[in-house]
Structure formats: C-alpha cells, structure tokens
Design a protein around this motif. Structure first.
Motif, PDB file in Angstrom:
ATOM      1  N   PHE A   1      39.509  44.902  39.793  1.00  9.43           N
ATOM      2  CA  PHE A   1      39.918  46.265  40.108  1.00  9.43           C
ATOM      3  C   PHE A   1      40.688  46.811  38.926  1.00  9.43           C
ATOM      4  O   PHE A   1      41.721  46.309  38.565  1.00  9.43           O
ATOM      5  CB  PHE A   1      40.784  46.248  41.362  1.00  9.43           C
TER       6      PHE A   1
ATOM      7  N   CYS B   1      44.455  50.831  43.870  1.00 10.33           N
ATOM      8  CA  CYS B   1      45.063  49.511  44.019  1.00 10.33           C
ATOM      9  C   CYS B   1      46.238  49.630  44.961  1.00 10.33           C
ATOM     10  O   CYS B   1      46.735  50.718  45.225  1.00 10.33           O
ATOM     11  CB  CYS B   1      45.512  48.925  42.681  1.00 10.33           C
ATOM     12  N   HIS B   2      46.689  48.490  45.481  1.00  5.75           N
ATOM     13  CA  HIS B   2      47.872  48.526  46.328  1.00  5.75           C
ATOM     14  C   HIS B   2      48.951  47.653  45.742  1.00  5.75           C
ATOM     15  O   HIS B   2      48.698  46.665  45.085  1.00  5.75           O
ATOM     16  CB  HIS B   2      47.555  48.127  47.771  1.00  5.75           C
TER      17      HIS B   2
ATOM     18  N   SER C   1      50.784  43.094  45.944  1.00  6.88           N
ATOM     19  CA  SER C   1      49.622  42.351  46.430  1.00  6.88           C
ATOM     20  C   SER C   1      49.685  40.882  46.086  1.00  6.88           C
ATOM     21  O   SER C   1      48.841  40.118  46.511  1.00  6.88           O
ATOM     22  CB  SER C   1      48.342  42.953  45.844  1.00  6.88           C
TER      23      SER C   1
ATOM     24  N   CYS D   1      40.046  41.015  43.267  1.00  7.24           N
ATOM     25  CA  CYS D   1      39.606  41.015  44.663  1.00  7.24           C
ATOM     26  C   CYS D   1      38.217  40.403  44.725  1.00  7.24           C
ATOM     27  O   CYS D   1      37.261  40.986  44.208  1.00  7.24           O
ATOM     28  CB  CYS D   1      39.592  42.442  45.214  1.00  7.24           C
TER      29      CYS D   1
ATOM     30  N   ASP E   1      43.036  44.858  50.911  1.00  7.23           N
ATOM     31  CA  ASP E   1      42.272  44.111  49.906  1.00  7.23           C
ATOM     32  C   ASP E   1      40.831  44.604  49.847  1.00  7.23           C
ATOM     33  O   ASP E   1      40.234  44.691  48.777  1.00  7.23           O
ATOM     34  CB  ASP E   1      42.319  42.620  50.239  1.00  7.23           C
TER      35      ASP E   1
ATOM     36  N   ALA F   1      40.657  48.023  48.201  1.00  7.10           N
ATOM     37  CA  ALA F   1      40.838  47.911  46.758  1.00  7.10           C
ATOM     38  C   ALA F   1      39.515  47.668  46.040  1.00  7.10           C
ATOM     39  O   ALA F   1      39.336  48.061  44.895  1.00  7.10           O
ATOM     40  CB  ALA F   1      41.821  46.792  46.438  1.00  7.10           C
TER      41      ALA F   1
ATOM     42  N   SER G   1      42.723  56.623  42.583  1.00  7.59           N
ATOM     43  CA  SER G   1      43.909  56.883  43.388  1.00  7.59           C
ATOM     44  C   SER G   1      44.228  58.366  43.493  1.00  7.59           C
ATOM     45  O   SER G   1      44.818  58.812  44.483  1.00  7.59           O
ATOM     46  CB  SER G   1      45.109  56.131  42.805  1.00  7.59           C
TER      47      SER G   1
ATOM     48  N   LEU H   1      48.786  51.843  48.904  1.00 10.43           N
ATOM     49  CA  LEU H   1      47.640  52.376  48.169  1.00 10.43           C
ATOM     50  C   LEU H   1      48.137  53.344  47.103  1.00 10.43           C
ATOM     51  O   LEU H   1      47.874  54.551  47.140  1.00 10.43           O
ATOM     52  CB  LEU H   1      46.665  53.084  49.123  1.00 10.43           C
ATOM     53  N   SER H   2      48.908  52.820  46.158  1.00  8.56           N
ATOM     54  CA  SER H   2      49.399  53.595  45.021  1.00  8.56           C
ATOM     55  C   SER H   2      50.176  54.825  45.455  1.00  8.56           C
ATOM     56  O   SER H   2      50.086  55.885  44.818  1.00  8.56           O
ATOM     57  CB  SER H   2      48.229  54.002  44.107  1.00  8.56           C
TER      58      SER H   2
END
Length: 409
Positions: free
Chosen positions: A24, A30-31, A34, A51, A248, A251, A257, A280-281
């Motif tokens: 990713f 992205c989160h 993680s 991921c 996940d 992502a 984003s 989530l960003s």
C-alpha cells in the motif's frame, strides 16, 4: 432424532495455501496504528502498510472470496507463530468446542490456534429438545465454547446454555462463552443507565443472566467498535473489535485518502464512524440523519457533510433488513458520491436485505463471518472477511492471562 458431531480434520484444505501480497503506497489509503504488538515482527513504514490478500477478489458464480486467515495472510496484526501446528502451549488444558451455529468459523479458529476442536455430540429429539454429550474429559480444563445467537436465535442460545451446563457438570476449571454475534443486545429499552449510552436491553440482560447461571465464567463478544454488550454481564467480558480486519481489507483497495469520506448511517453510530475515520488517514465524516418509526423501518431525512465526487464508506455494526443502509446509500448517490461501500460486522440479512444490497447501490458490501452466510444470500458485490485469527489470538491471550486490549492499540 437428529444429531450433530463436531470433528476436526487432520489438515486444512489445500485452497488455503495460496496468497498474494500487495504494498500500500504513500498516495493511497492507509490507516494509522496498524503495527499491532504481537509476538512476530511487523512490516511498517511511514504512511505505508503491507497488506497480504487474495488478489483479485473473485466473485465467480455470485460467490464471494472468503479470505480464511490460516497461513500468515490478511491481516498482519494477528500473524503469529501460533499458526504453526507444532505450537501447543499447554494445549492439553485448553479445550475448544463448537456449537452448531457457525462450525466453519470454529474450525478456522482451531486451525489458527493449532488445536483440534473438542469432540461433542449434539442431538435434537423429535420434539426439538436439545441433548449435549461431551465425548472427552474436560476435568480441570479451561473450556471455550464458540456459539453465536444467530437465527434460529432461541435454539442456538438454548444450545449454548446446555453446552455450558454440560461442561460445568463435567468439572471444567473455567468456561468461556465465545459469542461472535450476541443478537439480543440490540433490543433496546429505556431504563436506568447501564452503559455510556444510558440504555439497557432488558432481553440482553436476561440472556446474560442465563449464561452466567448456566456456569460461564467469562464471555468473548465481537463488534465493529463499541463494547455495549459488556454492561449486560456480571462476569468479565472481553470485547473483540473487528475494526482492524475491515481496515486492513480497505487498505488493499488503493483508494486515495483525499477521495475518501466515512459515513455514519444514523446519528447513533457517529462515535463508531469517527473512530473508523481516524484509522483511515483521518478521513472526513458525514452523517445520515434519519427518523425511525418502528423496528426495521427507517426514513432518511438529510445528509450532514460533503460527499460530492468522493468514495463513501458506510460503517455500521450490523445489517438486518438493510433498510437503513440502502436508503442512506441512495441519498449519498443523490448528493454526488462517486462510489459507496458498506462495511459491517454482523450480516443478519433478513428479507429483503439481499434485494436491497444487490440492487446496484453499492460498489461492495464488506462483512465478517461472525454469522454464517447462506449460499442463497451470496451476491456479486459481497465480500466476507474472517475474524478467526482475531478470535483465536484473543482466546490464547485470555488463556495466558495476557492483555487483550493491546491487540487493538
């Protein structure tokens, strides 16, 4: 007389062995946070998330790809050496049993933990009465019983109670009820404060008392984010958040984003959606304002927030008849949303949910396997994610007297 015997196969099916990985990148969704603190190293870098998934998602013949988390694939936060079948840390004192509600999920949990499901015979007499017979000793053991209160809810609940009682009478040291879906928790009634929302489900409290009186010492329950079911029990409850599994997977979608907005389908789910958006960003948040006139009947009023030209991710704890989330999705399209995704933990799918969800409103409907999905309820937009690794890791941590909350930090 109908009977159901749980037995464990000697090895997992061959289709679990294949997986592919994707990286990713910085410009995609992205989160945060993680890298979960488990026993094996994690791969993470600034604004990046590794991921590993089955790619691409295959919807052939209307059946979704179900990522079964058995061989160090999605998600990385539950990747652990416990997946090695040679690992058996005091496993002789840990017994895992499955009810008839969701035996496939129970088997996946056993595969992750490197254990075999306990031998148990569950019979139903001609008049519907349930008989449970343990076929191995549980004396002095820590017993974990996996059983959801999914439809038929009352039969599955009664089965859980009888299984707990059978283990108690067989001198089990401790009994933990692993309830991936605690169905009675949504029957809200105005009452004295029992949780942070100041509401109590009378039915859920009665069910909690039955589980306790049957002999359970602890409960594990699943949800997307909130821990509402904790307040119903007078015994310890470990709440398993399924949010990381869904995050996940999202992502891997490679959504920019800047194009993302998280949507709460009602005002009551704002806290859940806000927590999801932060991962989530720090995505923006929108809220669907609706008025409910009765059970399973919802009326959408208006939208708070901007979704024009964006990818909207609707987040809810469950989908029952899909009335709320379908009307919300229609409103999002009217307001100019480019794509709409639906994410939930529990897929109850009562009629006419399938017709509403497969009608073209959703790019994808993402659920978990806390409830079994009947083959007739498969449709092309459906994706089912497994929570087996998450539950298996939680069971090991409870058994080892380790922190459970650290999984989600």
């Amino acid at each position: 007389m109908a009977s159901f015997t749980i037995r464990s196969p000697s090895k997992s099916p061959s289709f679990l062995s294949s997986s592919s990985s994707s990286l990713f990148t910085r410009g995609s969704l992205c989160h945060k946070n993680s890298a979960f603190n488990l026993s094996t190293p994690r791969i993470c870098a600034s604004n990046r998330l590794k991921c590993e998934l089955h790619q691409p998602v295959n919807h052939g013949n209307g059946k979704p790809t179900i990522p079964i988390l058995n061989e160090r694939i999605l998600p990385k936060f539950v990747d652990s050496t416990r997946m090695d079948p040679t690992v058996n840390r005091n496993g002789a004192k840990l017994k895992l049993f499955s009810g008839t509600a969701n035996p496939a999920l129970s088997q996946e949990i056993a595969w992750y933990m490197g254990l075999e499901l306990g031998q148990i015979n569950i019979k139903r007499f001609a008049d519907g009465e349930i008989y449970v017979q343990l076929q191995e000793s549980v004396r002095g053991c820590d017993v974990y019983i996996v059983q959801s209160t999914c439809p038929p809810a009352n039969e599955n609940l009664m089965e859980l109670l009888i299984m707990i009682d059978a283990c108690r009478r067989a001198s089990a040291k401790t009994i933990t009820a692993v309830i991936p879906y605690f169905g009675y928790a949504r029957a809200d009634r105005k009452a004295s404060s029992i949780n942070t929302q100041g509401r109590e489900s009378i039915a859920a409290k009665l069910v909690a008392n039955l589980i306790t009186e049957a002999g359970a010492n602890r409960v594990l329950a699943c949800d997307l984010h909130s821990g509402q079911s904790m307040g119903y029990f007078d015994i310890p409850v470990d709440h398993v958040h399924c949010q990381p599994v869904v995050l996940d997977y999202l992502a891997s979608k490679r959504i920019c984003s800047d194009d993302l907005v998280v949507v709460s389908p009602d005002v009551g789910g704002v806290a859940r959606a806000r927590a999801f958006a932060k991962k989530l960003s720090d995505a923006p948040l929108a809220i669907v304002d609706k008025r409910r006139h009765g059970h399973n009947v919802a009326e959408v009023m208006n939208l708070i927030g901007d979704v024009k030209g964006k990818v909207a991710v609707m987040v809810d704890d469950m989908i029952d008849t899909a009335g709320t989330i379908a009307k919300g999705a229609a409103l999002l399209h009217q307001e100019g949303a480019r794509e709409v995704y639906a994410c939930c933990t529990h897929a109850v799918f009562s009629p006419p949910a399938i017709e509403r969800l497969s009608g073209g409103l959703f790019q994808e409907v993402i659920i978990t396997n806390t409830l079994p999905v009947a083959e007739k309820n498969y449709f092309p937009q459906l994706t089912v994610l497994s929570v087996a690794n998450l539950l298996g890791e939680t069971i090991w941590r409870v058994h080892d007297d380790c922190s459970v909350s650290s999984i989600f930090q």
